[in-house]
Design a protein around this motif. Structure first.
Motif, short mmCIF file in Angstrom:
data_model
loop_
_atom_site.label_atom_id
_atom_site.label_comp_id
_atom_site.label_asym_id
_atom_site.label_seq_id
_atom_site.Cartn_x
_atom_site.Cartn_y
_atom_site.Cartn_z
N UNK A 88 38.58 40.07 29.69
CA UNK A 88 39.80 39.72 30.42
C UNK A 88 40.17 38.27 30.16
N UNK A 89 41.45 37.99 30.41
CA UNK A 89 41.98 36.63 30.36
C UNK A 89 42.46 36.30 31.77
N UNK A 90 41.60 35.66 32.57
CA UNK A 90 41.87 35.55 34.01
C UNK A 90 42.97 34.57 34.40
N UNK A 91 43.33 33.64 33.54
CA UNK A 91 44.30 32.62 33.92
C UNK A 91 45.74 33.11 33.74
N UNK A 92 46.64 32.51 34.51
CA UNK A 92 48.05 32.87 34.43
C UNK A 92 48.72 32.18 33.23
N UNK A 93 49.75 32.83 32.70
CA UNK A 93 50.49 32.24 31.59
C UNK A 93 51.81 32.96 31.42
N UNK A 94 52.79 32.25 30.92
CA UNK A 94 54.10 32.86 30.63
C UNK A 94 53.97 33.79 29.42
#
Length: 254
Positions: A88-94
């Protein structure tokens, strides 16, 4: 010793694009970047790094085309694996699509960049290369097994046995100071997969992505992942070799 130092120097040149990604990951982990989510910052650095590689002619346009193909292959695999919960890629991003940040494609592209640059800088040649039907066929089976093993039998050990049969006689040669060295192709696959596994431990520590067992605290990536990288490297080399064979005939792959 001179050959060893030259080999290390050439390897470092071939790893410029992976180093750019490592630098972006490290910088964004230990330094707070204002006004932009971390994953978006990494994507920006990757794009600028790609532009730099082309403008500085460290990378050719033909190599860039191959790398774009790996973006597509890598993102397709990422979207599926994240959906299945493999990591998973847990951080938020546009710049996230389906839970996958777009910079992830550059990590697959960096492997292709390394292979292409090694081929050019070290004047690689393949001998006793299997017939296209076997080389392309096994790469297709490997790629689809990354998807199908989630709901059917995992055939990776069968694939490894087939690889030993198909590439048993294949050797790769490279040049250092006008001397030619050779290595069994299978050994080259394993070595590259091993070093990518080491790099994977570093980038997961830097938060590039997260395996389920790393959700609470970082831990060493399971050594079995070397097997997955070994198979992915084989797909990468076969794609690059097949494209070069189409363009150059049999002068590079024999």
């Amino acid at each position: 010793m001179r050959n060893l130092l030259l080999f290390a120097y050439l390897q470092a040149l071939c790893c410029i694009f992976p180093v750019i990604i490592f630098t972006a990951l490290a910088l964004s982990k230990f330094v707070s970047i204002p006004y932009i989510p971390r994953y978006d910052f990494i994507l920006l650095i990757c794009v600028l790094g790609q532009v730099y590689m082309l403008v500085s002619k460290l990378e050719t346009w033909d190599e860039f085309k191959v790398i774009c193909l790996f973006h597509v292959i890598g993102l397709g695999l990422e979207l599926y694996k994240v959906h299945m919960g493999s990591w998973a890629y847990p951080e938020e991003a546009i710049s996230k699509i389906g839970g996958v940040p777009l910079y992830s494609g550059f990590m697959y592209a960096s492997v292709a960049s390394y292979i292409c640059q090694s081929w050019r800088r070290m004047k690689l040649n393949m001998y006793n290369w299997p017939k296209p039907i076997w080389a392309v066929g096994i790469s297709v089976l490997i790629y689809f097994n990354f998807f199908t093993h989630h709901f059917t039998y995992d055939i990776r050990w069968i694939l490894k046995c087939l690889l030993l049969i198909i590439f048993w006689r294949t050797v790769v040669t490279f040049e250092l100071r006008e001397k030619t060295f050779k290595m069994p192709m299978i050994v080259a696959f394993v070595l590259i997969g091993f070093f990518i596994w080491i790099a994977e431990n570093i980038v997961t520590f830097l938060g590039a992505w997260q395996y389920p067992n790393q959700a609470e605290a970082w831990s060493l990536v399971h050594i079995g992942k070397i097997s997955s990288w070994f198979l992915l490297v084989i797909i990468s080399v076969i794609i690059v070799a097949s494209l070069k064979r189409v363009k150059h005939g049999t002068s590079l792959v024999e």
